[in-house]
Write an enzyme that holds these catalytic residues in place. Structure first.
Site, PDB file in Angstrom:
ATOM      1  N   THR A  54       0.874  -1.075  -0.078  1.00  0.00           N
ATOM      2  CA  THR A  54      -0.043   0.117   0.049  1.00  0.00           C
ATOM      3  C   THR A  54       1.002   1.065  -0.182  1.00  0.00           C
ATOM      4  O   THR A  54       0.417   2.287  -0.483  1.00  0.00           O
ATOM      5  CB  THR A  54      -0.853  -0.023   1.230  1.00  0.00           C
ATOM      6  OG1 THR A  54       0.134  -0.385   2.473  1.00  0.00           O
ATOM      7  CG2 THR A  54      -2.181  -1.051   1.171  1.00  0.00           C
TER       8      THR A  54
ATOM      9  N   GLU B 189      19.301   4.305   1.918  1.00  0.00           N
ATOM     10  CA  GLU B 189      19.138   2.871   1.049  1.00  0.00           C
ATOM     11  C   GLU B 189      19.181   3.118  -0.194  1.00  0.00           C
ATOM     12  O   GLU B 189      19.447   2.501  -1.155  1.00  0.00           O
ATOM     13  CB  GLU B 189      17.569   2.303   1.556  1.00  0.00           C
ATOM     14  CG  GLU B 189      17.588   2.127   3.035  1.00  0.00           C
ATOM     15  CD  GLU B 189      17.643   0.649   3.483  1.00  0.00           C
ATOM     16  OE1 GLU B 189      17.949  -0.271   2.478  1.00  0.00           O
ATOM     17  OE2 GLU B 189      17.565   0.322   4.537  1.00  0.00           O
TER      18      GLU B 189
ATOM     19  N   ASP C 229       9.767   1.752   7.518  1.00  0.00           N
ATOM     20  CA  ASP C 229      10.782   1.270   8.544  1.00  0.00           C
ATOM     21  C   ASP C 229      11.454   1.968   9.312  1.00  0.00           C
ATOM     22  O   ASP C 229      11.675   1.952  10.570  1.00  0.00           O
ATOM     23  CB  ASP C 229      11.853   0.309   7.540  1.00  0.00           C
ATOM     24  CG  ASP C 229      11.022  -0.802   6.687  1.00  0.00           C
ATOM     25  OD1 ASP C 229       9.829  -0.908   6.922  1.00  0.00           O
ATOM     26  OD2 ASP C 229      11.681  -1.554   5.933  1.00  0.00           O
TER      27      ASP C 229
END
Ligand code: ADP
Ligand code: MG
Length: 381
Positions: free
Chosen positions: A33, A155, A167
């Site tokens: 989502t 990242e 996260d």
């Protein structure tokens, strides 16, 4: 591990360290989502990376990894290091500097107990513990959301993983006994109680690695974008599936390929499931919440097409087992873990049953990981 990190620091660098921790996470519901501008529902877990750190003179930082049993020297004026764990740290320092923080050089020792690569986001914990600690040691402070962005962009830019921000947000802002309903479009969030008395969360690791995940992930993203593009021709305010309800989707169904339609329907339904699930958590209805987990798995498997035989096998045992309130695959799919909400009384026999049947079918024993919803990044005494 906390003590080991602290003692290793004493032995290598002497006294004067501050100690920090940042956790990994689970996501209770709301899969695929995030990139559609929808909601996710992560909780921080009681497994962390711990960091002992002290500012140092000059520009050169010395960092020791307890788990890899190796150290590096890091200067952010140099090229990024090649050692993978060190790239995360280099990335975080660079991203904080980019945001105007004059991060001092430091001596550091770190280590953790989050199984890495199991979908518990050990990498976000690593980014978050350094971001949180270095922010604490610096003059100019960034907000938690800015720190989360620094981790996310680490990242993207230094690891090559184009992840969302969930996260890092939960690792930095998690709270004990509460999960975070995060709106991935606005980044607004609400903490929702999660204290299922007499039940526990347990992950069952299929031990299958996500080899298909990259290409299939990109394909799902483009199918969602395709659906949005078709609808946006008629309704220009639509920019993400978040803006689309089931009625609107059905109105333009005839213009869509059947698979585009089903992928989009999954995403829209998953958002609705999550919002209903949150209402149930607020009223303490964990069995009702668990139903949404079962439905989420069905959608991921049948409609969104990101499960695999092993995950379905585990989830089917769970679904039919007395005392399992909810069960779903967690993460991008094609491997990784199944997250289960199980009553204490049934847990042991349930895990035995899964172990026995999984071993008979696939010839290997799934690993199980108990998780408790714990706090976010913090300084320890
Ligand atoms: P995950 O799903 O756990 O985030 P990733 O592949 O994204 O898996 O991140 C794992 C990487 O993060 C490891 O290869 C390592 O570079 C780094 N990492 C995670 N935990 C630790 C740790 N305790 N010590 C050193 N590096 C770690
Ligand atoms: Mg990761």
């Amino acid at each position: 591990m906390k003590n080991r990190v602290f003692e290793e620091f004493l032995a290598r660098f002497g006294s004067g360290a501050r100690l920090y921790a940042a956790p990994g996470r689970v996501n209770l519901i709301g899969e695929h989502t995030d990139y559609n501008g929808g909601f996710v529902l992560p909780g921080a877990i009681d497994r962390c990376i711990w960091l002992a750190v002290r500012p140092a003179a000059g520009r050169r930082s010395r960092i020791w990894s307890v788990d890899f049993d190796e150290g590096i020297e890091l200067n952010i004026a140099d090229e990024p290091p090649r050692v993978s764990w060190a790239r995360y740290i280099y990335g975080v320092v660079s991203e904080m500097a980019r945001r105007g923080v004059d991060v001092p050089a430091f001596d550091a020792v770190f280590g953790g107990d989050i199984p890495s690569g199991a979908g518990l986001s050990s990498s976000a914990a690593l980014e978050s513990v350094f971001a949180f600690a270095l922010n604490d040691l610096s003059e100019r402070k960034l907000t938690p959301v800015e720190l989360a962005r620094a981790g996310q962009m680490t990242e993207h830019r230094y690891i090559g993983v184009r992840c969302g921000i969930m996260d890092q947000m939960i690792s930095l802002l998690g709270e004990r006994d509460r999960v975070m309903r995060l709106d991935c479009r606005s980044l607004e969030y609400e903490m929702i109680p999660f204290r299922p008395e007499g039940c526990r969360l347990v992950l069952i690791d299929s031990m299958v690695s996500h080899s298909l995940a990259g290409t299939e992930y990109n394909l799902r993203r483009s199918q969602c974008e395709r659906g949005v593009a078709i609808i946006a021709r008629h309704v220009p305010r639509v920019t993400l599936l978040r803006d689309v309800g089931l009625d609107m989707l059905d109105t333009y169904r005839s213009e869509m390929d059947e698979w585009v339609y089903r992928r989009c329907r999954y995403v829209i339904e998953e958002n609705v499931r999550l919002l209903i699930g949150c209402d149930r958590l607020r009223s303490g209805d964990y069995a009702g919440f668990g139903e949404k987990m079962f439905e989420s798995h069905r959608g991921l498997s049948q409609e969104y097409g990101v499960s695999c035989g092993e995950l379905d096998f585990i989830q089917e045992i769970a679904r039919g087992y007395d005392g399992v309130l909810g069960s779903r695959m967690m993460g991008g799919g094609f491997g990784g873990c199944v997250l289960n909400l199980v009553s204490d009384g049934a847990c042991e026999s349930f895990l035995d049953e899964v172990d026995r049947r999984y071993a008979a079918r696939y010839g290997l024993h799934p690993r199980t990981i108990d998780v408790v919803i714990g706090g976010g990044a913090r300084r320890l005494e």
